[in-house]
Scaffold this active site. Structure first.
Site, PDB file in Angstrom:
ATOM      1  N   MET A   1       0.879  -0.851   0.338  1.00  0.00           N
ATOM      2  CA  MET A   1      -0.026   0.616  -0.078  1.00  0.00           C
ATOM      3  C   MET A   1       0.617   1.211  -0.288  1.00  0.00           C
ATOM      4  SD  MET A   1      -2.904   1.071  -0.069  1.00  0.00           S
ATOM      5  CE  MET A   1      -3.706  -0.502  -0.664  1.00  0.00           C
ATOM      6  N   CYS A   2       0.144   2.314  -0.322  1.00  0.00           N
ATOM      7  CA  CYS A   2       1.287   3.164  -0.614  1.00  0.00           C
ATOM      8  C   CYS A   2       0.724   4.962  -0.096  1.00  0.00           C
ATOM      9  CB  CYS A   2       1.974   4.061  -2.235  1.00  0.00           C
ATOM     10  SG  CYS A   2       2.236   2.362  -2.568  1.00  0.00           S
ATOM     11  N   ARG A   3       0.806   6.240   0.065  1.00  0.00           N
ATOM     12  CA  ARG A   3       0.170   7.022  -0.285  1.00  0.00           C
ATOM     13  C   ARG A   3       0.536   8.146  -1.015  1.00  0.00           C
ATOM     14  NH1 ARG A   3      -4.352   6.902   3.377  1.00  0.00           N
ATOM     15  NH2 ARG A   3      -4.238   5.227   2.303  1.00  0.00           N
ATOM     16  N   VAL A  88       4.897   8.036  -1.641  1.00  0.00           N
ATOM     17  CA  VAL A  88       5.212   6.822  -0.600  1.00  0.00           C
ATOM     18  C   VAL A  88       4.700   6.019  -0.945  1.00  0.00           C
ATOM     19  CG1 VAL A  88       6.787   8.752   0.530  1.00  0.00           C
ATOM     20  CG2 VAL A  88       4.635   8.344   1.542  1.00  0.00           C
ATOM     21  N   ASN A 115      -1.923   3.453  -5.697  1.00  0.00           N
ATOM     22  CA  ASN A 115      -2.033   3.442  -4.117  1.00  0.00           C
ATOM     23  C   ASN A 115      -3.171   1.952  -4.323  1.00  0.00           C
ATOM     24  OD1 ASN A 115      -3.681   5.286  -1.623  1.00  0.00           O
ATOM     25  ND2 ASN A 115      -3.061   2.994  -1.435  1.00  0.00           N
TER      26      ASN A 115
END
Length: 272
Positions: A1-3, A88, A115
């Site tokens: 997962m990311c932001r 990120v 994401n």
């Protein structure tokens, strides 16, 4: 997962959008507030931005955590832009692609980020390979689900499909092949932002001073942040945000900006 986060609006230093906010993307790399999957986004980061007079964005990407990169701190302090996309990364699977796997991915005037995750990768998406030109498969930046989803989006963009529809059609195609996928996609051409909410959080802010921010989560406690409902396509400019449901057929998505079920207030209007 990311932001991830995208912005279009008046010129701003990168740091004012990514580093200075109390809960900005920089802090989200180790302390996200609304992330549902994973806790630390330290497997790479990147930012793409548009310089005055140049429609093709620049990128700065690294394989490590953003807080360990002193060069990024300098860059964010002095570089100004009218549009950006930054992310990120929390890798779903380990890999050897290093910074090539870090968003934003780019082609021409576009910047893209994913994401989420595609379960069963790569086998779950193998049936979709036949829809891509061989040269596009051979030129993938990285061997992960996000890079492949970007290839599907890019093939549609290059065929003339509008940005929002390219995202929406890709989400529906991937979700059919891998039904448990989380597909929050983010795309900008420097003038507009398109995004999908599919399995994770997505928010937007119409800034009173002008400009629009679309992000995985709010970077501050401004009460004007609005959450995007799940299964929604968002299209935004510097002055307005339009939402349309993603359950609709692909041909309906093209008309979404003209008849979207919800319209955010422009920066000149108070949001409720």
């Amino acid at each position: 997962m990311c932001r991830h986060v995208a912005y279009v609006g008046p010129e701003e230093p990168l740091g004012r959008l990514l580093v200075e906010p109390a809960h900005g993307l920089y802090r989200q790399s180790w302390a996200p507030r609304r992330q549902r999957y994973g806790t630390v986004n330290a497997d790479g980061f990147g930012v793409g931005w548009y310089a005055p007079g140049d429609p093709v964005p620049a990128r700065y990407r690294r394989a490590g955590p953003v807080w360990a990169d002193l060069s990024f701190a300098d860059l964010a302090r002095v570089v100004r832009t009218r549009a950006l996309l930054a992310a990120v990364r929390d890798a779903t699977l380990s890999g050897a692609d290093a910074e090539a796997a870090a968003a934003p991915f780019a082609a021409g005037t576009w910047l893209f980020s994913h994401n989420g995750a595609v379960p069963g990768w790569p086998g779950s998406l193998a049936p979709l390979v036949s829809g891509l030109p061989p040269e596009q498969l051979l030129s993938l930046e990285a061997r992960n689900d996000s890079a492949f989803v970007w290839a599907l989006v890019l093939a549609r963009l290059r065929s003339g499909t509008p940005d929002g529809q390219a995202l929406g059609d890709t989400v529906l195609e991937v979700a059919r092949a891998a039904p448990a996928s989380r597909l929050n996609l983010l795309l900008t051409d420097g003038d507009t932002v398109s995004a999908t909410a599919w399995g994770d959080t997505l928010w937007y802010l119409a800034r009173p001073g002008g400009g629009t921010v679309v992000a995985s989560e709010p970077y501050d406690d401004d009460p004007h942040w609005q959450e995007v409902p799940d299964r929604t396509l968002l299209t935004a400019s510097r002055t307005e945000v339009l939402l349309a449901p993603l359950q609709e057929p692909a041909d309906a998505l093209a008309a979404a900006p003209a008849r979207g079920p919800a319209r955010a207030a422009s920066p000149k209007e108070p949001s409720t």
